[in-house]
Design an enzyme around this catalytic site. Structure first.
Site, mmCIF file in Angstrom:
data_model
loop_
_atom_site.group_PDB
_atom_site.id
_atom_site.type_symbol
_atom_site.label_atom_id
_atom_site.label_comp_id
_atom_site.label_asym_id
_atom_site.label_seq_id
_atom_site.Cartn_x
_atom_site.Cartn_y
_atom_site.Cartn_z
ATOM 1 N N TYR A 1 -7.742 45.971 0.884
ATOM 2 C CA TYR A 1 -7.260 46.415 2.188
ATOM 3 C C TYR A 1 -7.927 45.387 3.305
ATOM 4 O O TYR A 1 -7.221 45.069 4.311
ATOM 5 C CB TYR A 1 -7.982 47.896 2.700
ATOM 6 C CG TYR A 1 -6.990 48.832 1.832
ATOM 7 C CD1 TYR A 1 -7.489 49.378 0.563
ATOM 8 C CD2 TYR A 1 -5.701 49.357 2.242
ATOM 9 C CE1 TYR A 1 -6.705 50.001 -0.006
ATOM 10 C CE2 TYR A 1 -5.204 49.878 1.650
ATOM 11 C CZ TYR A 1 -5.413 50.648 0.311
ATOM 12 O OH TYR A 1 -4.574 51.591 -0.450
ATOM 13 N N ASN B 1 -7.355 47.196 -5.581
ATOM 14 C CA ASN B 1 -6.873 47.884 -4.380
ATOM 15 C C ASN B 1 -7.595 47.010 -3.199
ATOM 16 O O ASN B 1 -8.670 47.006 -3.182
ATOM 17 C CB ASN B 1 -7.363 49.259 -4.320
ATOM 18 C CG ASN B 1 -6.781 50.273 -5.340
ATOM 19 O OD1 ASN B 1 -5.605 49.663 -6.113
ATOM 20 N ND2 ASN B 1 -7.384 51.348 -5.425
ATOM 21 N N HIS C 1 -7.364 60.490 -9.772
ATOM 22 C CA HIS C 1 -7.392 60.121 -8.276
ATOM 23 C C HIS C 1 -8.366 61.478 -7.108
ATOM 24 O O HIS C 1 -7.619 61.884 -6.329
ATOM 25 C CB HIS C 1 -5.967 59.900 -7.664
ATOM 26 C CG HIS C 1 -6.029 59.116 -6.414
ATOM 27 N ND1 HIS C 1 -5.103 57.788 -6.492
ATOM 28 C CD2 HIS C 1 -6.613 58.909 -5.262
ATOM 29 C CE1 HIS C 1 -5.432 56.945 -5.420
ATOM 30 N NE2 HIS C 1 -6.322 57.994 -4.758
ATOM 31 N N GLU D 1 -10.534 53.753 -8.352
ATOM 32 C CA GLU D 1 -11.638 53.598 -7.366
ATOM 33 C C GLU D 1 -12.818 54.394 -7.735
ATOM 34 O O GLU D 1 -13.263 55.321 -6.847
ATOM 35 C CB GLU D 1 -11.367 53.763 -5.977
ATOM 36 C CG GLU D 1 -10.169 53.061 -5.621
ATOM 37 C CD GLU D 1 -9.706 52.693 -3.880
ATOM 38 O OE1 GLU D 1 -10.356 53.565 -3.236
ATOM 39 O OE2 GLU D 1 -8.930 52.077 -3.614
ATOM 40 N N GLU E 1 -3.057 48.519 -4.848
ATOM 41 C CA GLU E 1 -2.995 48.945 -3.361
ATOM 42 C C GLU E 1 -2.993 47.972 -2.477
ATOM 43 O O GLU E 1 -3.880 47.333 -2.666
ATOM 44 C CB GLU E 1 -3.953 50.145 -3.242
ATOM 45 C CG GLU E 1 -3.735 51.437 -3.995
ATOM 46 C CD GLU E 1 -4.527 52.589 -3.612
ATOM 47 O OE1 GLU E 1 -5.240 52.621 -2.532
ATOM 48 O OE2 GLU E 1 -4.958 53.601 -4.589
ATOM 49 N N ARG F 1 3.506 54.385 -8.761
ATOM 50 C CA ARG F 1 2.156 54.486 -9.309
ATOM 51 C C ARG F 1 1.994 55.871 -8.572
ATOM 52 O O ARG F 1 1.731 55.985 -7.426
ATOM 53 C CB ARG F 1 1.252 53.527 -8.920
ATOM 54 C CG ARG F 1 0.017 53.902 -9.367
ATOM 55 C CD ARG F 1 -1.386 52.989 -8.760
ATOM 56 N NE ARG F 1 -2.337 53.637 -8.647
ATOM 57 C CZ ARG F 1 -3.474 53.718 -7.637
ATOM 58 N NH1 ARG F 1 -3.052 52.763 -6.540
ATOM 59 N NH2 ARG F 1 -4.570 54.339 -7.468
HETATM 60 C C1 GCO Z 1 -7.996 54.475 -1.323
HETATM 61 C C2 GCO Z 1 -7.392 55.527 -2.211
HETATM 62 C C3 GCO Z 1 -6.244 55.633 -1.413
HETATM 63 C C4 GCO Z 1 -6.539 55.783 0.336
HETATM 64 C C5 GCO Z 1 -5.840 54.377 0.661
HETATM 65 C C6 GCO Z 1 -6.311 54.231 2.240
HETATM 66 O O1 GCO Z 1 -7.880 53.254 -1.881
HETATM 67 O O2 GCO Z 1 -9.100 54.665 -0.800
HETATM 68 O O3 GCO Z 1 -6.867 55.032 -3.569
HETATM 69 O O4 GCO Z 1 -6.053 57.063 -1.820
HETATM 70 O O5 GCO Z 1 -5.569 56.561 0.745
HETATM 71 O O6 GCO Z 1 -6.513 53.366 0.037
HETATM 72 O O7 GCO Z 1 -7.833 54.297 2.325
#
Ligand code: GCO
Length: 454
Positions: free
Chosen positions: A295, A293, A121, A166, A358, A77
């Site tokens: 985290y 995505n 992006h 995002e 992500e 991607r």
């Molecule tokens: C996001 C973006 C990425 C970031 C990654 C770490 O999810 O913020 O897609 O460009 O770099 O997630 O923060």
């Protein structure tokens, strides 16, 4: 020994984005983006880092694609830089920009790696910002024309397209929190920007389908966090619900339910004029792939710290933390179950494919005396999140793929190069690449389509 295996057709990949890895910011006709403008403004980016060179992927892409082959990924991607295609944002097309991505796609296909192309992006051409940026509904048409031009060139070979990465971050971090380009602090502008981004997703989807020379899958990638109240007090629970509405439901509801929580909320009072035009919600609601995505989670308490919003994020003790956030693998399972039950199950057969587009962790890596990068914390993060992902799949959540963020250490927006996310270490002084131990571990997982959990 306990092994977990993923479904036979599970797709393994890695993700990057143009501004974070390409460099060559003013080469071969590329125009200025809002991130060039922001990173060239002193004091905006940690250490005053810029994406001028980044990981020099624009010149080293063949070496980087050798790394993709070494990892054995099925898909890659990446994003197309709008300013390389249309330096003014609209009007004259830059042929060298299209040629660059044409070469990338051809080389990926030669390697039998599926290109997953993201059109936006965050690197908006500055001339479009100068005409108001995403809060200006006119950008919708500019984005659709850009999507049409790229699809006309790549649509015979690219089967999977993401319109936006995002949109919530583009809108709220860029226009309300002010930490991302264009650096505004205007909640009303953020709400308008988000709605226009979502409308542009729907209209661009139509343009991509019309221009592509083959059936295509169109998706969007969303940053989604399960939101937890800091305590079980009524005020904290209400605060958490408000953040869930402002971060998660504000994108999931329009895309998957055809409704918008904006009108439900106090935010509606911020909207001058009629933001949601007749037909907008029907236009937005088109999705073949829902990219998640993930985290970390978000923990919220009631607070009067931010006027009008009355919430504050807190960072509870007890878990491991990374360079940017709490490490909370279980949040991935909780998020996927909620998406499945609240958003996908009601859709029956017309349900979009669900993928993790992500997931990754910023940890301070270094090259050891023997040339290895022993990033055990990233391997632990990866393992624990894949265990939760597998748990969700076992519980009936039809996740079809996982893309790790990221292939390379790269420009982490306002954090500059201070946060390393790559499976591959980049020495930004020499541009030397070193596959980290996590990269080798991930390659084994891809090859075996699973791993031993103990
Ligand atoms: C996001 C973006 C990425 C970031 C990654 C770490 O999810 O913020 O897609 O460009 O770099 O997630 O923060």
């Amino acid at each position: 020994m306990t092994r977990i295996s993923f479904p036979d057709d599970f797709i393994w990949g890695v993700a990057t984005s143009a501004y974070q890895i390409e460099g060559a910011w003013n080469e071969d006709g590329r125009g200025i983006s809002i991130w060039d403008t922001l990173s060239h403004t002193p004091g905006k980016i940690m250490n005053n880092d810029t994406g001028d060179v980044a990981a020099d992927h624009y010149h080293r892409w063949k070496e980087d694609f050798d790394l993709l082959s070494e990892l054995g990924v099925h898909a890659y991607r990446f994003s197309v830089a709008w300013p390389r295609i249309l330096p003014q944002g609209a009007g004259a097309v830059n042929p060298k920009g299209l040629d660059f991505y044409d070469r990338l796609v051809d080389d990926l296909l030669r390697r039998q790696i599926e290109p997953y192309v993201c059109l936006y992006h965050w690197d908006l051409p500055q001339p479009l910002q100068d005409k108001g940026g995403w809060p200006n509904r006119a950008l919708v048409n500019d984005f659709v024309e850009y999507a049409r031009i790229v699809t006309r060139r790549l649509g015979d070979r690219v089967k999977v397209w993401f319109t936006h990465n995002e949109p919530w971050v583009t809108a709220f971090v860029g226009h309300f929190l002010g930490e991302h380009a264009p650096g505004w602090k205007d909640l009303g502008a953020a709400i308008r920007a988000l709605h226009h981004l979502l409308v542009s997703h729907g209209l661009a989807a139509r343009a991509i389908r019309a221009e592509a020379k083959q059936p295509v899958q169109i998706g969007i990638t969303l940053n989604l966090n399960p939101v937890y109240p800091a305590s079980d007090s009524e005020k904290d629970r209400e605060a958490a619900n408000q953040v869930d509405m402002m971060m998660n439901r504000i994108v999931l509801d329009p895309l998957l339910k055809g409704t918008s929580p904006i009108s439900e909320s106090t935010m509606a009072s911020l909207l001058t004029g009629k933001l949601i035009q007749p037909g907008d919600l029907e236009t937005i609601r088109t999705l073949d792939i829902l990219g998640v995505n993930y985290y970390s989670r978000t923990v919220i308490k009631h607070s009067n710290k931010i006027p009008f919003i009355n919430v504050e994020q807190v960072y509870p003790p007890g878990n491991e933390y990374s360079g940017m956030w709490e490490i909370f693998p279980e949040g991935l399972y909780v998020l996927l179950k909620r998406i499945q039950e609240e958003y996908l199950a009601p859709l029956g057969d017309s349900v979009p494919r669900l993928m993790i587009t992500e997931n990754g962790v910023p940890v301070p890596d270094g090259v050891d005396f023997d040339g290895q990068v022993r990033d055990e914390r990233r391997i632990r993060y990866l393992r624990n999140h894949l265990i939760q992902l597998h748990r969700a799949v076992q519980d009936g959540v039809a996740v079809k793929g996982y893309f790790h963020w990221s292939l390379l250490d790269n420009f982490e927006w306002a954090w500059g190069y201070s946060q390393r996310f790559g499976l591959v270490y980049v020495d930004f002084k020499t541009q030397k690449r070193v596959v980290k131990n996590s990269g080798r571990w991930f390659a084994e997982v891809v090859k075996a389509n699973g791993f031993a959990t103990d």
